[in-house]
Motif scaffolding. Structure first.
Motif, PDB file in Angstrom:
ATOM      1  N   ALA A 271       0.840  -1.204   0.000  1.00 34.53           N
ATOM      2  CA  ALA A 271       0.000   0.000   0.000  1.00 34.53           C
ATOM      3  C   ALA A 271       0.875   1.255   0.000  1.00 34.53           C
ATOM      4  O   ALA A 271       2.081   1.200   0.228  1.00 34.53           O
ATOM      5  CB  ALA A 271      -0.909  -0.010   1.231  1.00 34.53           C
ATOM      6  N   SER A 272       0.238   2.390  -0.240  1.00 32.39           N
ATOM      7  CA  SER A 272       0.948   3.672  -0.216  1.00 32.39           C
ATOM      8  C   SER A 272       0.089   4.702   0.497  1.00 32.39           C
ATOM      9  O   SER A 272      -1.127   4.549   0.616  1.00 32.39           O
ATOM     10  CB  SER A 272       1.257   4.147  -1.637  1.00 32.39           C
ATOM     11  N   LEU A 273       0.721   5.751   0.976  1.00 28.19           N
ATOM     12  CA  LEU A 273      -0.019   6.864   1.574  1.00 28.19           C
ATOM     13  C   LEU A 273       0.785   8.139   1.408  1.00 28.19           C
ATOM     14  O   LEU A 273       1.995   8.118   1.211  1.00 28.19           O
ATOM     15  CB  LEU A 273      -0.336   6.599   3.043  1.00 28.19           C
ATOM     16  N   SER A 274       0.080   9.262   1.460  1.00 33.35           N
ATOM     17  CA  SER A 274       0.698  10.577   1.345  1.00 33.35           C
ATOM     18  C   SER A 274       0.424  11.355   2.630  1.00 33.35           C
ATOM     19  O   SER A 274      -0.690  11.324   3.157  1.00 33.35           O
ATOM     20  CB  SER A 274       0.126  11.322   0.142  1.00 33.35           C
ATOM     21  N   TYR A 275       1.452  12.032   3.127  1.00 30.86           N
ATOM     22  CA  TYR A 275       1.346  12.707   4.421  1.00 30.86           C
ATOM     23  C   TYR A 275       1.923  14.117   4.299  1.00 30.86           C
ATOM     24  O   TYR A 275       3.052  14.301   3.822  1.00 30.86           O
ATOM     25  CB  TYR A 275       2.124  11.914   5.464  1.00 30.86           C
ATOM     26  N   LYS A 276       1.139  15.128   4.709  1.00 28.42           N
ATOM     27  CA  LYS A 276       1.617  16.511   4.684  1.00 28.42           C
ATOM     28  C   LYS A 276       2.177  16.886   6.043  1.00 28.42           C
ATOM     29  O   LYS A 276       1.503  16.771   7.067  1.00 28.42           O
ATOM     30  CB  LYS A 276       0.482  17.469   4.321  1.00 28.42           C
ATOM     31  N   MET A 277       3.415  17.340   6.058  1.00 29.86           N
ATOM     32  CA  MET A 277       4.052  17.742   7.308  1.00 29.86           C
ATOM     33  C   MET A 277       3.598  19.141   7.705  1.00 29.86           C
ATOM     34  O   MET A 277       3.285  19.975   6.841  1.00 29.86           O
ATOM     35  CB  MET A 277       5.576  17.708   7.169  1.00 29.86           C
ATOM     36  N   SER A 278       3.595  19.383   8.993  1.00 21.63           N
ATOM     37  CA  SER A 278       3.185  20.685   9.508  1.00 21.63           C
ATOM     38  C   SER A 278       4.244  21.730   9.162  1.00 21.63           C
ATOM     39  O   SER A 278       5.407  21.602   9.536  1.00 21.63           O
ATOM     40  CB  SER A 278       3.014  20.617  11.028  1.00 21.63           C
ATOM     41  N   ARG A 279       3.815  22.779   8.429  1.00 18.88           N
ATOM     42  CA  ARG A 279       4.768  23.829   8.066  1.00 18.88           C
ATOM     43  C   ARG A 279       5.274  24.562   9.306  1.00 18.88           C
ATOM     44  O   ARG A 279       6.453  24.931   9.393  1.00 18.88           O
ATOM     45  CB  ARG A 279       4.117  24.820   7.098  1.00 18.88           C
ATOM     46  N   ASP A 280       4.395  24.779  10.287  1.00 19.52           N
ATOM     47  CA  ASP A 280       4.814  25.445  11.528  1.00 19.52           C
ATOM     48  C   ASP A 280       5.877  24.625  12.252  1.00 19.52           C
ATOM     49  O   ASP A 280       6.836  25.181  12.797  1.00 19.52           O
ATOM     50  CB  ASP A 280       3.611  25.666  12.444  1.00 19.52           C
ATOM     51  N   ARG A 281       5.688  23.312  12.246  1.00 20.60           N
ATOM     52  CA  ARG A 281       6.659  22.464  12.923  1.00 20.60           C
ATOM     53  C   ARG A 281       8.000  22.461  12.191  1.00 20.60           C
ATOM     54  O   ARG A 281       9.061  22.469  12.805  1.00 20.60           O
ATOM     55  CB  ARG A 281       6.117  21.034  13.030  1.00 20.60           C
ATOM     56  N   LEU A 282       7.956  22.458  10.859  1.00 18.46           N
ATOM     57  CA  LEU A 282       9.187  22.518  10.074  1.00 18.46           C
ATOM     58  C   LEU A 282       9.919  23.836  10.320  1.00 18.46           C
ATOM     59  O   LEU A 282      11.147  23.855  10.464  1.00 18.46           O
ATOM     60  CB  LEU A 282       8.863  22.361   8.584  1.00 18.46           C
ATOM     61  N   LYS A 283       9.161  24.938  10.364  1.00 20.84           N
ATOM     62  CA  LYS A 283       9.787  26.238  10.618  1.00 20.84           C
ATOM     63  C   LYS A 283      10.398  26.289  12.016  1.00 20.84           C
ATOM     64  O   LYS A 283      11.507  26.794  12.213  1.00 20.84           O
ATOM     65  CB  LYS A 283       8.745  27.354  10.450  1.00 20.84           C
ATOM     66  N   HIS A 284       9.677  25.742  12.999  1.00 18.78           N
ATOM     67  CA  HIS A 284      10.194  25.689  14.366  1.00 18.78           C
ATOM     68  C   HIS A 284      11.481  24.862  14.418  1.00 18.78           C
ATOM     69  O   HIS A 284      12.452  25.228  15.084  1.00 18.78           O
ATOM     70  CB  HIS A 284       9.139  25.089  15.294  1.00 18.78           C
ATOM     71  N   LYS A 285      11.472  23.748  13.698  1.00 18.38           N
ATOM     72  CA  LYS A 285      12.651  22.885  13.654  1.00 18.38           C
ATOM     73  C   LYS A 285      13.833  23.615  13.017  1.00 18.38           C
ATOM     74  O   LYS A 285      14.971  23.522  13.480  1.00 18.38           O
ATOM     75  CB  LYS A 285      12.319  21.622  12.854  1.00 18.38           C
ATOM     76  N   MET A 286      13.552  24.365  11.953  1.00 20.89           N
ATOM     77  CA  MET A 286      14.607  25.117  11.275  1.00 20.89           C
ATOM     78  C   MET A 286      15.238  26.158  12.211  1.00 20.89           C
ATOM     79  O   MET A 286      16.470  26.257  12.312  1.00 20.89           O
ATOM     80  CB  MET A 286      14.038  25.810  10.032  1.00 20.89           C
ATOM     81  N   LEU A 287      14.380  26.922  12.891  1.00 16.42           N
ATOM     82  CA  LEU A 287      14.872  28.024  13.719  1.00 16.42           C
ATOM     83  C   LEU A 287      15.511  27.556  15.018  1.00 16.42           C
ATOM     84  O   LEU A 287      16.488  28.162  15.486  1.00 16.42           O
ATOM     85  CB  LEU A 287      13.719  28.983  14.027  1.00 16.42           C
ATOM     86  N   ASN A 288      14.978  26.485  15.600  1.00 16.23           N
ATOM     87  CA  ASN A 288      15.408  26.084  16.934  1.00 16.23           C
ATOM     88  C   ASN A 288      16.338  24.873  16.974  1.00 16.23           C
ATOM     89  O   ASN A 288      16.944  24.611  18.021  1.00 16.23           O
ATOM     90  CB  ASN A 288      14.179  25.806  17.802  1.00 16.23           C
ATOM     91  N   GLU A 289      16.460  24.155  15.852  1.00  7.79           N
ATOM     92  CA  GLU A 289      17.343  22.984  15.858  1.00  7.79           C
ATOM     93  C   GLU A 289      18.319  22.970  14.691  1.00  7.79           C
ATOM     94  O   GLU A 289      19.514  22.777  14.885  1.00  7.79           O
ATOM     95  CB  GLU A 289      16.501  21.699  15.862  1.00  7.79           C
ATOM     96  N   ILE A 290      17.817  23.177  13.472  1.00 12.60           N
ATOM     97  CA  ILE A 290      18.700  23.086  12.307  1.00 12.60           C
ATOM     98  C   ILE A 290      19.760  24.186  12.328  1.00 12.60           C
ATOM     99  O   ILE A 290      20.967  23.911  12.263  1.00 12.60           O
ATOM    100  CB  ILE A 290      17.895  23.155  10.989  1.00 12.60           C
ATOM    101  N   ARG A 291      19.329  25.429  12.427  1.00 12.32           N
ATOM    102  CA  ARG A 291      20.292  26.527  12.388  1.00 12.32           C
ATOM    103  C   ARG A 291      21.255  26.523  13.587  1.00 12.32           C
ATOM    104  O   ARG A 291      22.456  26.706  13.391  1.00 12.32           O
ATOM    105  CB  ARG A 291      19.563  27.867  12.264  1.00 12.32           C
TER     106      ARG A 291
END
Length: 333
Positions: A271-291
């Motif tokens: 089977a397959s499925l498609s999942y949309k990630m939370s943009r707010d969570r991605l932005k939070h991850k970028m600002l608080n963990e990635i950078r």
């Protein structure tokens, strides 16, 4: 490998070579360090991924630094090969599906062969029956892997079992059925992206990238698709990689992309499925963990200081025997 080596570097190299020699029952002589380095640590023995991405920070390298900065240094700065690290079979299955999707099923034999299950004696007999192979060439093949390479004609081809090939086909046909896996529509396939963050060159290759609507789609294969909704972002550790790509797109275009994961099951019923990630969570991850982590990585390069991870993390590393974190300084009561 670094142009200039210090005492710490030689310590790691000495441990790496000594471990290698211990497998072959040879002594190690300090005076022959350069000779041993040429024999065991030359460029032609390096993983081509290390060579291809030299001087750049990919998501895999970034995650390695997050987990164990000392391993990052040994693996990607000193470029010492791992002690023992067989590629996990599920990675091979995923890459094989990707190969079929991009190049077509008829191109399978250019990179993969399907093992028919022959044992050494069977392979030796079949090879000996080939008129165009001379006897001396056949005699040089002693191991099962050598005989397989000779029989299937290609030491650069990757072995698949019949069961793995069945999984790959099931996954491939599911992808062909679903419109979301159309690699040649609005979504440009295999888009290479690069940006500069301080002095670091950050890179990533996106499976599909729509720069009109600013959408990133990344497909993954998994044997646990039935568990995928149990917090897919954490269970499968995709959030860090996707936030890394999100960061590259943001730095280059100042756009916050929508990010989708398209998952393909590698077990029946495929089977397959498609999942949309939370943009707010991605932005939070970028600002608080990635950078912040990229800042720490830049500092490690600037100061040539690579923090030692905890022993529980070191024990998961293929470099464990040569890491400082493998040495217990005291016994805990």
């Amino acid at each position: 490998m670094k142009a200039t080596l210090n005492d710490r570097d030689y310590m790691y190299i000495r441990r790496r070579i000594t471990w290698k020699l211990s497998q072959e029952m040879e002594p190690f002589y300090e005076s022959k360090m350069q000779e041993y380095m040429a024999k065991y640590l030359s460029d032609d023995k390096l993983d081509q991924y290390v060579v291809r991405t030299r001087g750049k920070i990919t998501s895999s390298k970034f995650k390695c630094y997050l987990q164990n900065p000392e391993e990052f240094y040994v693996r990607y700065v000193l470029e010492l090969p791992p002690l023992e690290e067989d590629e996990k079979r599920y990675f091979i299955i995923g890459k094989a599906v990707e190969h079929l999707l991009y190049y077509g099923i008829e191109k399978r034999s250019e990179r993969y062969y399907i093992d028919k299950g022959y044992v050494k004696a069977d392979l030796a007999t079949l090879i000996a029956a080939r008129d165009w192979l001379d006897a001396k060439t056949v005699e040089k093949a002693h191991t099962l892997d050598q005989l397989r390479e000779m029989y299937y004609q290609g030491d650069d081809k990757i072995r698949l079992t019949p069961g793995e090939w069945k999984q790959i086909l099931g996954t491939y046909y599911e992808a062909q059925k679903q419109k979301i896996f159309d690699l040649y529509g609005k979504y440009e396939p295999q888009v290479y992206m690069e940006c500069k963050y301080r002095e670091l060159i950050i890179t990533g290759t996106l499976d599909r990238y729509n720069q009109e609507d600013w959408i990133i789609r990344d497909w993954k294969t998994t044997g646990q698709i039935d568990n995928a909704y149990r917090d897919i972002e954490e269970t499968f550790d995709y959030i860090t990689q996707m936030a890394f790509y999100f960061t590259i797109a943001y730095i280059n275009h100042r756009k916050e992309c929508d990010v989708y994961l398209d998952l393909l099951g590698t077990k029946a019923p495929y089977a397959s499925l498609s999942y949309k990630m939370s943009r707010d969570r991605l932005k939070h991850k970028m600002l608080n963990e990635i950078r912040p982590a990229l800042d720490a990585l830049q500092t490690s390069f600037d100061d040539d200081v690579w923090p030692v991870a905890s022993r529980d993390k070191a024990m998961k590393s293929p470099y464990y025997p040569i890491l400082e974190s493998s040495i217990m300084l005291y016994a805990q009561e």
